[in-house]
Write an enzyme that holds these catalytic residues in place. Structure first.
Site, PDB file in Angstrom:
ATOM      1  N   CYS A  79      24.440  22.962 -37.846  1.00  0.00           N
ATOM      2  CA  CYS A  79      25.563  23.057 -38.793  1.00  0.00           C
ATOM      3  C   CYS A  79      25.215  22.152 -39.967  1.00  0.00           C
ATOM      4  O   CYS A  79      24.070  21.726 -40.102  1.00  0.00           O
ATOM      5  CB  CYS A  79      26.898  22.698 -38.133  1.00  0.00           C
ATOM      6  SG  CYS A  79      27.129  20.968 -37.678  1.00  0.00           S
TER       7      CYS A  79
ATOM      8  N   HIS B 121      15.129  11.285 -20.471  1.00  0.00           N
ATOM      9  CA  HIS B 121      16.003  10.334 -19.778  1.00  0.00           C
ATOM     10  C   HIS B 121      17.373  10.907 -19.436  1.00  0.00           C
ATOM     11  O   HIS B 121      17.972  10.502 -18.436  1.00  0.00           O
ATOM     12  CB  HIS B 121      16.215   9.084 -20.631  1.00  0.00           C
ATOM     13  CG  HIS B 121      14.984   8.253 -20.777  1.00  0.00           C
ATOM     14  ND1 HIS B 121      15.024   6.945 -21.187  1.00  0.00           N
ATOM     15  CD2 HIS B 121      13.677   8.530 -20.592  1.00  0.00           C
ATOM     16  CE1 HIS B 121      13.800   6.454 -21.239  1.00  0.00           C
ATOM     17  NE2 HIS B 121      12.966   7.406 -20.890  1.00  0.00           N
TER      18      HIS B 121
END
EC number: 5.3.1.6
Length: 163
Positions: free
Chosen positions: A76, A109
């Site tokens: 966006c 992670h």
């Protein structure tokens, strides 16, 4: 370390992200990307006519949740709106990344599965580098990463009741 097999990628964006989405779609479909991307699912928009970013965050998330895509990219104007919207959907872990470190670290992670980019914030060359980093990363379920991810998943499952 790259994924063990090429990924199916859902790609979407609103009118503000449309110009960058178009060049990203072209690059993801190029022969140079075949080692990372096997399929690109275009979730719209298909013009620069004003439209609403949540619709495209939902469309990309739907492809992932229903198993038709492995990862998603949503663009966006700033990346903020699509990130906020995508993170409301259970099973989606989305983040704005405007640097390569965050893009791969978020996957390694935190098992991030949707990359959010601001089409009015970064240019195409940086976007390509960030996307390559995101798509080339794998979740590394080390004990500390899994423990933290499990807590995030518990928040998703129970909301504030888990706190």
């Amino acid at each position: 370390m790259p994924p063990s097999s090429p990924l199916r990628v859902a790609l979407g964006g609103d009118h503000a992200g449309f110009p960058l989405k178009q060049v990203v779609a072209q690059r993801l479909g190029s022969p140079d990307m075949q080692a990372l991307v096997t399929e690109v699912l275009d979730c719209g928009t298909n013009s620069d006519q004003s439209c609403d970013y949540p619709d495209f965050a939902i469309a990309v998330a739907r492809e992932i949740i229903q198993g038709r895509a492995d990862r998603g990219i949503v663009i966006c104007g700033s990346g903020v709106g699509v990130s906020v919207a995508a993170n409301k959907i259970p099973g989606i872990r989305a983040a704005i990344c405007h640097d390569t470190y965050s893009a791969h670290q978020g996957v390694e992670h935190d098992d991030m599965n949707v990359l959010c980019i601001g089409g009015r914030i970064i240019g195409s060359e940086l976007a390509f580098a960030i996307i390559d980093s995101f798509l080339g990363a794998r979740y590394e379920p080390q004990e500390r990463h899994q423990r933290r991810l499990d807590k995030v998943l518990e928040i998703e499952r129970l909301g504030l009741k888990s706190l």
